[in-house]
Design a protein around this motif. Structure first.
Motif, PDB file in Angstrom:
ATOM      1  N   PRO A   1       0.747  -1.013  -0.138  1.00  0.00           N
ATOM      2  CA  PRO A   1      -0.135   0.021  -0.197  1.00  0.00           C
ATOM      3  C   PRO A   1       0.976   1.151   0.539  1.00  0.00           C
ATOM      4  CG  PRO A   1      -0.110  -0.959   2.226  1.00  0.00           C
ATOM      5  CD  PRO A   1       0.491  -2.266   1.216  1.00  0.00           C
ATOM      6  N   GLU A   2      -0.030   2.835  -0.597  1.00  0.00           N
ATOM      7  CA  GLU A   2       1.284   4.032  -0.164  1.00  0.00           C
ATOM      8  C   GLU A   2       0.917   4.693   0.789  1.00  0.00           C
ATOM      9  OE1 GLU A   2      -0.347   5.369  -4.521  1.00  0.00           O
ATOM     10  OE2 GLU A   2       0.428   4.253  -5.336  1.00  0.00           O
ATOM     11  N   VAL A   3      -0.547   4.282   1.404  1.00  0.00           N
ATOM     12  CA  VAL A   3      -0.451   4.665   2.679  1.00  0.00           C
ATOM     13  C   VAL A   3      -0.084   3.290   3.718  1.00  0.00           C
ATOM     14  CG1 VAL A   3      -2.252   5.970   4.204  1.00  0.00           C
ATOM     15  CG2 VAL A   3      -2.762   6.830   1.916  1.00  0.00           C
ATOM     16  N   GLU A   4       0.682   3.864   4.202  1.00  0.00           N
ATOM     17  CA  GLU A   4       0.677   2.621   5.046  1.00  0.00           C
ATOM     18  C   GLU A   4       1.576   2.499   6.589  1.00  0.00           C
ATOM     19  OE1 GLU A   4       1.902  -0.346   5.685  1.00  0.00           O
ATOM     20  OE2 GLU A   4       3.459  -0.223   4.249  1.00  0.00           O
ATOM     21  N   TYR A   5       1.503   2.249   7.731  1.00  0.00           N
ATOM     22  CA  TYR A   5       1.560   2.545   9.213  1.00  0.00           C
ATOM     23  C   TYR A   5       3.358   2.465   9.251  1.00  0.00           C
ATOM     24  CZ  TYR A   5      -2.897   0.243  10.133  1.00  0.00           C
ATOM     25  OH  TYR A   5      -4.523   0.168   9.516  1.00  0.00           O
ATOM     26  N   ASP A   6       3.213   3.317  10.467  1.00  0.00           N
ATOM     27  CA  ASP A   6       4.660   3.435  10.401  1.00  0.00           C
ATOM     28  C   ASP A   6       5.791   2.465  11.000  1.00  0.00           C
ATOM     29  OD1 ASP A   6       5.958   6.195  12.233  1.00  0.00           O
ATOM     30  OD2 ASP A   6       6.770   4.147  13.066  1.00  0.00           O
ATOM     31  N   TYR A   7       4.866   1.549  11.891  1.00  0.00           N
ATOM     32  CA  TYR A   7       5.581  -0.188  11.935  1.00  0.00           C
ATOM     33  C   TYR A   7       6.500  -0.461  10.677  1.00  0.00           C
ATOM     34  CZ  TYR A   7       6.123  -5.296  12.761  1.00  0.00           C
ATOM     35  OH  TYR A   7       6.549  -6.204  12.755  1.00  0.00           O
ATOM     36  N   TYR A   8       5.420  -0.413   9.631  1.00  0.00           N
ATOM     37  CA  TYR A   8       5.981  -0.782   8.157  1.00  0.00           C
ATOM     38  C   TYR A   8       7.487  -0.566   7.757  1.00  0.00           C
ATOM     39  CZ  TYR A   8       2.251  -5.016   8.527  1.00  0.00           C
ATOM     40  OH  TYR A   8       1.369  -5.621   8.834  1.00  0.00           O
ATOM     41  N   SER A   9       6.804   0.836   7.597  1.00  0.00           N
ATOM     42  CA  SER A   9       7.108   2.056   7.258  1.00  0.00           C
ATOM     43  C   SER A   9       9.171   2.472   7.700  1.00  0.00           C
ATOM     44  CB  SER A   9       6.738   3.722   6.401  1.00  0.00           C
ATOM     45  OG  SER A   9       6.085   3.033   5.934  1.00  0.00           O
ATOM     46  N   PHE A  10       9.116   2.088   9.198  1.00  0.00           N
ATOM     47  CA  PHE A  10      10.170   1.754   9.790  1.00  0.00           C
ATOM     48  C   PHE A  10      10.152   1.369  11.192  1.00  0.00           C
ATOM     49  CE2 PHE A  10       8.681   6.622   8.749  1.00  0.00           C
ATOM     50  CZ  PHE A  10      10.094   7.205   7.961  1.00  0.00           C
ATOM     51  N   GLU A  11       9.349   1.021  11.648  1.00  0.00           N
ATOM     52  CA  GLU A  11      10.033   0.250  13.012  1.00  0.00           C
ATOM     53  C   GLU A  11      10.431  -1.226  12.620  1.00  0.00           C
ATOM     54  OE1 GLU A  11       7.530   0.513  17.038  1.00  0.00           O
ATOM     55  OE2 GLU A  11       6.834   2.349  15.795  1.00  0.00           O
ATOM     56  N   ALA A  12       9.511  -2.072  12.251  1.00  0.00           N
ATOM     57  CA  ALA A  12       9.797  -3.680  11.304  1.00  0.00           C
ATOM     58  C   ALA A  12      11.048  -3.704  10.472  1.00  0.00           C
ATOM     59  CB  ALA A  12       8.307  -4.503  10.963  1.00  0.00           C
ATOM     60  N   LEU A  13      11.752  -1.669   9.698  1.00  0.00           N
ATOM     61  CA  LEU A  13      12.836  -1.986   9.270  1.00  0.00           C
ATOM     62  C   LEU A  13      13.938  -1.981  10.348  1.00  0.00           C
ATOM     63  CD1 LEU A  13      11.090  -0.386   6.012  1.00  0.00           C
ATOM     64  CD2 LEU A  13      12.428  -2.822   6.062  1.00  0.00           C
ATOM     65  N   ASN A  14      13.801  -1.598  11.247  1.00  0.00           N
ATOM     66  CA  ASN A  14      15.015  -1.624  12.329  1.00  0.00           C
ATOM     67  C   ASN A  14      15.064   0.145  12.689  1.00  0.00           C
ATOM     68  OD1 ASN A  14      16.840  -2.601  13.919  1.00  0.00           O
ATOM     69  ND2 ASN A  14      18.218  -2.382  12.560  1.00  0.00           N
ATOM     70  N   ILE A  15      14.508   1.096  12.523  1.00  0.00           N
ATOM     71  CA  ILE A  15      14.434   2.281  12.605  1.00  0.00           C
ATOM     72  C   ILE A  15      13.675   2.855  13.501  1.00  0.00           C
ATOM     73  CG2 ILE A  15      15.156   4.363  11.601  1.00  0.00           C
ATOM     74  CD1 ILE A  15      13.960   2.924   8.847  1.00  0.00           C
ATOM     75  N   PRO A  16      13.440   2.597  15.266  1.00  0.00           N
ATOM     76  CA  PRO A  16      12.979   3.244  16.275  1.00  0.00           C
ATOM     77  C   PRO A  16      12.494   4.322  16.034  1.00  0.00           C
ATOM     78  CG  PRO A  16      15.244   2.338  16.965  1.00  0.00           C
ATOM     79  CD  PRO A  16      15.215   2.507  15.225  1.00  0.00           C
ATOM     80  N   LYS A  17      11.413   4.637  16.697  1.00  0.00           N
ATOM     81  CA  LYS A  17      10.845   5.694  16.803  1.00  0.00           C
ATOM     82  C   LYS A  17      11.745   6.751  17.051  1.00  0.00           C
ATOM     83  CE  LYS A  17       5.757   6.217  17.013  1.00  0.00           C
ATOM     84  NZ  LYS A  17       5.353   5.475  15.934  1.00  0.00           N
ATOM     85  N   ASP A  18      11.226   8.511  16.899  1.00  0.00           N
ATOM     86  CA  ASP A  18      12.730   8.914  17.273  1.00  0.00           C
ATOM     87  C   ASP A  18      14.401   8.758  16.502  1.00  0.00           C
ATOM     88  OD1 ASP A  18      10.986  10.828  18.151  1.00  0.00           O
ATOM     89  OD2 ASP A  18      10.997   9.477  19.859  1.00  0.00           O
ATOM     90  N   HIS A  19      14.680   7.801  15.934  1.00  0.00           N
ATOM     91  CA  HIS A  19      15.710   7.719  15.437  1.00  0.00           C
ATOM     92  C   HIS A  19      15.752   8.134  14.794  1.00  0.00           C
ATOM     93  CE1 HIS A  19      19.098   5.096  14.028  1.00  0.00           C
ATOM     94  NE2 HIS A  19      19.827   4.841  14.898  1.00  0.00           N
ATOM     95  N   PRO A  20      17.392   9.314  14.082  1.00  0.00           N
ATOM     96  CA  PRO A  20      17.592   9.935  13.717  1.00  0.00           C
ATOM     97  C   PRO A  20      18.148   9.616  12.686  1.00  0.00           C
ATOM     98  CG  PRO A  20      19.501   9.674  15.411  1.00  0.00           C
ATOM     99  CD  PRO A  20      18.393   8.462  15.296  1.00  0.00           C
TER     100      PRO A  20
END
Ligand code: FA5
Length: 337
Positions: free
Chosen positions: A130-149
């Motif tokens: 999907p083009e509209v995506e959850y934060d989890y799939y876009s970042f967290e699951a990709l090893n980029i935690p919240k607030d990570h630079p």
């Protein structure tokens, strides 16, 4: 009565000769339901019975004769009209023709198809995310935690704290591994969005993500696969090189350069004198990403890469400004037919 029939014949022939009345009017007047001949036949009853058959026969003969003359006149009139139409309505075959404009594929579609073809031949299959995506799939699951630079590398547009426009096609990696399991070889093409806007960066652009997870797979396989891509999309002599880089979701990570297709490595304006052009980011899938997808990182390894279709198109055709690809000026687009 006989005198009357004679008179009718003469009047009719005179009208036909002089063209005083329209032929259609004559037909109604003489042969119509309430026409002259119908009237005449009605009056037959006024004759003595012995004269009726002979006079009736005569009326029919005259009627047939006049009707035949009228039909001939109608045919002649039709022919005259057709000839007049044909002579007035001449086709001028010397006039220049009206050319038909044909559509063609947009350069981004042409290049996307070439890139997909190169990988489909190596056993990859297409997977849509999907083009509209959850934060989890876009970042967290990709090893980029919240607030990570590292999130700044792919800054995007947020709909809520948790829902956003995907800044890359990498979230489809996660969805595919979680849904299909491993081994897996997929390509995820699609639109992505970033808070960028200049001659080489657009707020909406297109990426193709590639992912292969198997038991025995290495950086050398990644290089071989990317060489097939580079020699298919650019020219056959194109070389590929890796430079160390960083992405939170791959370890090791590399920037991939291709030898410049304009100067073949000698150095020119396109490659800024280096002989190489940066084309995409790639690497071996990070252990944490495999774990987040339920894959045992000690049993499986994977490589992934992500490229921008606009960038590949600009390099392939020497296009100086990315915005040309979105303006839809036909004078620009028809160069790629
Ligand atoms: C990524 O997006 C990573 N997801 C790629 C990746 C996938 C790396 C898997 C490792 C493993 P990056 O931010 O460098 O990487 O973007 C990839 C490509 O997208 C760039 O090489 C560039 O060609 C293109 N790109 C990035 N930002 C823009 C933009 N604003 N406009 C047009 N193209 C862009």
């Amino acid at each position: 009565m006989k005198e009357k029939l004679k008179q009718i014949r003469e009047n009719f022939q005179k009208a036909l000769r002089e063209g005083a009345e329209q032929l259609s009017q004559l037909r109604v007047k003489y042969f119509g339901k309430n026409g002259v001949f119908t009237e005449l036949m009605k009056n037959l009853k006024n004759l003595p019975p012995e004269e009726r058959p002979a006079f009736g026969k005569e009326v029919n003969q005259v009627k047939a004769e006049l009707e035949g003359a009228l039909s001939e006149a109608e045919q002649a009139e039709l022919r005259r009209k057709r000839e007049q139409e044909l002579s007035e309505d001449r086709l001028d075959v010397t006039l220049p023709g009206v050319g038909r404009k044909t559509g063609s594929l947009h350069p981004l579609t042409l290049v996307k198809n070439q890139v997909l073809d190169a990988f489909l031949g190596l056993g990859f299959e297409i997977y849509d995310g999907p083009e509209v995506e959850y934060d989890y799939y876009s970042f967290e699951a990709l090893n980029i935690p919240k607030d990570h630079p590292a999130r700044d590398m792919q800054d995007t547009f947020y709909i809520t704290d948790n829902v956003l426009l995907r800044p890359h096609t990498s979230p489809a990696q996660i969805r595919a591994m979680q849904k299909k399991g491993v081994p897996i070889r997929i390509l995820c093409p699609g639109k992505v969005f970033r808070a960028d806007d200049d001659a080489t960066h657009s707020p909406m652009f297109h990426q193709i993500e590639g992912l292969a997870v198997e038991k025995d797979i290495s950086l050398a396989d990644l290089k071989g696969v990317l060489e097939v891509f580079a020699t298919t999309v650019f020219d056959k002599s194109t070389k590929v090189r890796f430079r160390p880089s960083f992405f939170p979701f791959t370890e090791p990570s590399v920037e991939v350069d291709v030898s410049c297709s304009m100067c073949h490595g000698k150095g020119c304006r396109l490659c800024k004198g280096t002989g190489w052009i940066e084309i995409l980011g790639a690497g071996m899938v990070h252990r944490n990403v495999l774990k987040n997808c339920g894959v045992d990182p000690d049993a499986y390894r994977g490589f992934a890469f992500g490229l921008g279709i606009e960038r590949v198109t600009m390099i392939k055709y020497g296009i100086p400004d990315m915005r040309l690809l979105f303006e839809n000026d036909v004078r620009f687009l028809k160069q790629f037919i």
